[in-house]
Design a protein around this motif. Structure first.
Motif, short mmCIF file in Angstrom:
data_model
loop_
_atom_site.label_atom_id
_atom_site.label_comp_id
_atom_site.label_asym_id
_atom_site.label_seq_id
_atom_site.Cartn_x
_atom_site.Cartn_y
_atom_site.Cartn_z
N ARG A 42 0.83 -1.20 0.00
CA ARG A 42 0.00 0.00 0.00
C ARG A 42 0.86 1.25 0.00
O ARG A 42 0.66 2.16 -0.79
N ARG A 65 1.59 3.90 -3.36
CA ARG A 65 1.28 5.34 -3.33
C ARG A 65 2.54 6.17 -3.58
O ARG A 65 2.52 7.11 -4.40
N CYS A 94 -0.09 5.88 6.59
CA CYS A 94 -0.53 5.58 5.22
C CYS A 94 -1.59 4.48 5.26
O CYS A 94 -1.43 3.41 4.66
N THR A 105 -7.86 3.78 4.33
CA THR A 105 -8.76 4.90 4.08
C THR A 105 -8.29 6.10 4.89
O THR A 105 -7.73 5.96 5.97
N SER A 106 -8.54 7.27 4.35
CA SER A 106 -8.11 8.54 4.95
C SER A 106 -6.71 8.51 5.54
O SER A 106 -6.53 8.62 6.75
N ASP A 158 -3.81 11.42 -5.52
CA ASP A 158 -4.32 10.11 -5.92
C ASP A 158 -4.44 9.10 -4.77
O ASP A 158 -4.82 7.96 -5.00
N ASP A 191 -6.33 8.15 -2.48
CA ASP A 191 -7.50 7.30 -2.24
C ASP A 191 -7.75 6.28 -3.35
O ASP A 191 -8.56 5.38 -3.20
N LYS A 192 -7.06 6.44 -4.48
CA LYS A 192 -7.25 5.48 -5.58
C LYS A 192 -6.23 4.34 -5.53
O LYS A 192 -6.34 3.38 -6.29
#
Length: 351
Positions: free
Chosen positions: A145, A149, A194, A197-198, A217, A219-220
Motif C-alpha cells: 500500500r 502510493r 498511510c 482509508t483517509s 491520488d 484514495d485510488k
DNA sequence: CAATCGTGGCT
DNA sequence: TAGCCAAGATT
C-alpha cells in the motif's frame, strides 16, 4: 526502476521509525526465535490482538526446545482464538527442524530459512532483516500500500505476481545499515499514517517524495480487485449429555478448516434429511430426551464461509460404537481442549 | 493461479 | 448491516 528521491526517502523513513516506533513486546528482544514467533502471529492478525497471545506464548515456550516438543493439544490451546490454526502446527514443525537440523540456531539466510514450515517470503525477510540485520525484503500488505502510493504503482495487488514487483522495489530502496528499521518503518507507516482509508498525509515523513500525494491520488491506490463471496452452511448442533453428565465432543480432522480443534457434534442440514437420524447413526448415541431444542442459535462468519448454527441440548445413551475421534468429557475436561470461537460460544451458555 | 484458512474491528 | 480489512502461507 530509477527513483530519484531514493536517498531522502530511505533516511526520512528510518529516522521517523526510530523516533516514532511503537513500543511492542517483540521490539524488546533480538532473539530470532521470539521475532519469528511474533511474525507468525502477526500474519493477517492485528497487533492489539497478538500482544496478549505473544506474551503468554513466550512465557510458556521461552525457547526453541520448549516449543519443539510441546504436546499438540497444549500448543493449540495456547493458540485458541487467534485463528489460522495451521500456523501453530507449522511453527512447531519449523522450530523442531531448527532444533534438530540446525543445532537450535535459526538460519540466517533466505535459502535455508525459507525451507522451514510456515516461513514464506514475508516471514523469511522479516526475521532476516530484524534479527540478523540482513538487507532482505519483507513485503506485506502495508508495504504494498505504502509503496504503491509513493511510487504510484498501479498494478493489482490482489494478483500474486504483483508482489514480485514490490520485492524488487524494496531491494532497490532498502537501507543496508538499518534493514530491520527500514522494513518495520514501511509497515508502521502503513499501520499508522498511510492507512487504507483517509491516510494522514500531513503527518507523513515521506510525503515530499510521494507521487500519489502530489497527484492527489492517495484514495485510488493501491488498486485491489479480488473479492471473495462467502457460502452459507447450516448445521444442527447436538450438545449431548450422557447419564454421567458428560458431554459428547469430537476432534476435527487434522487437515482443513479448524484442523485438530474440538467441537460438539454437528450435522449439516440438507433438504429431505433427518438430522436426528444422522446424529444417531454417526455417533452411535440415541437421543432419549430433548432438554432444550433452542439452546442457542447464531451465525459465525469465516473468511470464505458462514456457519449458521442451531443448537439443541439433548440427553443421550450409547447404543453402539462411538467414533475413535469422539468421546464424553466432563465440563472440567472440556476446558482443557482447544476449541474454535463458535464452539466456545456454545460452551459459554452451559451452566 | 485461485482457493483455502479465523477472528475481531472498523466503516 | 454487510463488506472490508489486517505484519501471509499453503496447496
Amino acid at each position: 526502476m530509477n527513483y530519484k528521491y531514493k536517498e531522502q526517502f530511505r533516511q526520512n523513513l528510518v529516522e521517523w521509525f526510530q523516533r516514532e516506533k511503537r513500543d511492542l513486546p517483540w521490539r524488546r528482544t533480538s532473539d530470532p526465535y521470539k521475532i519469528w514467533v511474533s511474525e507468525v502471529m502477526l500474519q493477517q492478525t492485528r497487533v492489539d490482538t497478538v500482544i496478549p497471545y505473544y506474551n503468554r506464548f513466550l512465557e510458556k515456550y521461552p525457547t526453541l526446545e520448549s516449543l519443539a516438543y510441546a504436546p499438540q493439544e497444549e500448543l493449540l490451546k495456547m493458540w485458541e482464538g487467534l485463528g489460522y490454526y495451521s500456523r501453530a502446527r507449522n511453527l512447531q514443525a519449523g522450530v523442531k527442524e531448527v532444533v534438530e537440523k540446525y543445532n537450535s540456531v535459526v538460519p540466517d539466510n533466505r535459502h535455508d530459512i525459507s525451507k522451514l514450515k510456515g516461513v514464506g517470503p514475508y516471514t523469511a525477510g522479516a526475521v532476516l532483516s530484524i534479527a540478523y540485520k540482513k538487507p532482505e525484503h519483507a513485503v506485506d500488505g502495508n508495504v504494498m500500500r505504502v509503496l504503491s502510493r509513493v511510487l504510484h504503482i498501479e498494478e493489482d495487488i490482489a494478483l500474486p505476481k504483483t508482489k514480485k514487483v514490490f520485492e524488487e522495489v524494496v531491494e532497490m530502496l532498502i537501507d543496508h545499515e538499518h534493514p530491520g528499521d527500514f522494513n518495520q518503518g514501511l509497515m508502521d507507516l502503513g499501520a499508522m499514517i498511510c492507512t487504507p482509508t483517509s491516510p494522514k498525509c500531513l503527518l507523513c515523513p515521506v510525503r515530499d517524495y510521494c507521487i500519489a500525494f502530489h497527484e492527489g491520488d492517495m484514495d485510488k491506490l493501491p488498486i485491489k480487485t479480488k473479492k471473495t463471496k462467502t457460502k452459507k452452511v447450516q448445521y444442527k448442533v447436538y450438545v449431548a449429555i450422557n447419564s454421567d453428565d458428560h458431554y459428547l465432543l469430537e476432534k476435527r480432522p487434522s487437515e482443513g478448516l479448524l484442523a485438530d480443534m474440538w467441537q460438539f457434534p454437528m450435522i449439516e442440514i440438507k433438504d429431505d434429511m433427518n438430522s436426528e437420524e444422522q446424529f444417531t447413526t454417526h455417533y452411535g448415541s440415541r437421543i432419549k430426551k430433548v432438554l432444550n431444542n433452542t439452546l442457542l442459535s447464531f451465525k459465525h462468519i469465516f473468511s470464505h464461509l458462514t456457519w449458521e448454527m442451531e443448537c439443541s441440548l439433548v440427553k443421550v445413551e450409547l447404543i453402539s460404537e462411538i467414533p475413535s475421534n469422539a468421546g464424553f468429557y466432563s465440563k472440567d475436561e472440556i476446558k482443557k481442549l482447544p476449541m474454535s470461537v463458535p464452539m466456545q460460544k456454545i460452551v459459554n451458555v452451559l451452566n
